[in-house]
Design a protein around this motif. Structure first.
Motif, mmCIF file in Angstrom:
data_model
loop_
_atom_site.group_PDB
_atom_site.id
_atom_site.type_symbol
_atom_site.label_atom_id
_atom_site.label_comp_id
_atom_site.label_asym_id
_atom_site.label_seq_id
_atom_site.Cartn_x
_atom_site.Cartn_y
_atom_site.Cartn_z
ATOM 1 N N ASP A 47 6.300 10.428 -5.638
ATOM 2 C CA ASP A 47 7.404 9.596 -5.148
ATOM 3 C C ASP A 47 8.529 9.528 -6.175
ATOM 4 O O ASP A 47 9.712 9.529 -5.813
ATOM 5 N N ASN A 97 1.672 9.439 -4.430
ATOM 6 C CA ASN A 97 2.143 8.130 -3.976
ATOM 7 C C ASN A 97 2.215 7.140 -5.139
ATOM 8 O O ASN A 97 1.390 7.194 -6.057
ATOM 9 N N GLY A 120 1.841 2.225 -2.271
ATOM 10 C CA GLY A 120 1.984 3.030 -1.068
ATOM 11 C C GLY A 120 0.670 3.678 -0.673
ATOM 12 O O GLY A 120 0.301 3.710 0.513
ATOM 13 N N ALA A 121 -0.055 4.207 -1.660
ATOM 14 C CA ALA A 121 -1.362 4.798 -1.381
ATOM 15 C C ALA A 121 -2.303 3.762 -0.787
ATOM 16 O O ALA A 121 -3.019 4.025 0.187
#
Length: 236
Positions: free
Chosen positions: A47, A118, A122-123
């Motif tokens: 990211d 990620n 987010g993961a």
């Protein structure tokens, strides 16, 4: 003891564009900058690297990007954790949960973690959306490095901290669907396991040097994943 590190997107699950849309919306909100969505190549990248490429291409300096990075992460993760991910559009890839269950039964000799591009939050949001949030106690994330090659040493350190032992690179597998996953494994003397459920084909993963490539995880045993001779694997 083996250490198996899984990528997330394209390997365990698919968001079908939802994560990318949340990311780009957060970029527009926080940086008030128009970016070209066509340049947002997410597969296999972190990211952080995606963000830098998009905004540097739009004329921002690295310092300007870093100054708002905490706000960017907050805006992105707020979307990911506030109903943005539609469960009906999330896809848990075939064979993943049974394989993780088999690995859990082998916890005496196999440790399991994440190595993903990620950001950590987010993961976690993506895994929770498909019911996999209880399988991974540690990992390396985009918060830990911009280049994916920076992540394997972090994953080894966290695995060691969690299990109270040292893990060797030559007994570590990085499992992923992109050439970036293969590259970061081989760069650190680790074994690369490809799965052709994401952005790269079987032929591409094999050509990149993956030790083994599966079309999917459907019916894959722990021994097949590890590349070991069959043994008395617990049922399940």
């Amino acid at each position: 003891m083996h250490l198996v590190l899984f990528d997330v997107d394209g390997t365990l699950l698919k968001c079908h564009g939802q994560g990318g849309r949340a990311f780009l919306e957060a970029v527009s909100e926080v940086y008030e900058t128009v970016v070209d969505p066509a340049r947002a190549t997410f597969a296999g990248r972190t990211d952080s690297s995606i963000l830098y490429d998009l905004l540097e291409d739009a004329g921002l300096s690295r310092g300007e990007i870093d100054a708002r990075l905490p706000a960017m992460k907050s805006a992105y993760l707020a979307r990911m954790n506030d109903g943005f991910l539609d469960p009906a559009r999330m896809e848990l890839l075939v064979g993943v949960e049974p394989l993780l269950d088999r690995l859990r039964l082998r916890s005496v000799d196999v440790a399991v973690g994440l190595l993903t591009g990620n950001w950590r939050g987010g993961a976690q949001a993506k895994l929770a959306a498909v019911g996999l949030d209880g399988y991974f106690a540690f990992g390396a994330f985009a918060d830990d490095g911009v280049d994916r090659r920076e992540l394997p040493p972090v994953a080894l350190m966290r695995a060691g901290e969690h299990h109270g032992r040292v893990f060797d690179a030559d007994r570590t597998l990085i499992v992923g669907d992109t050439l970036h996953d293969v590259d970061c494994a081989l760069h650190h003397g680790m074994r690369a396991v490809g799965v052709a459920t994401g952005s790269s084909s079987r032929a591409e993963l094999e050509a990149a040097g993956a030790d083994r490539v599966f079309d999917s995880f459907d019916g894959v045993s722990v021994e097949a994943l590890l590349g070991a001779a069959p043994s008395a694997e617990p049922a399940g």
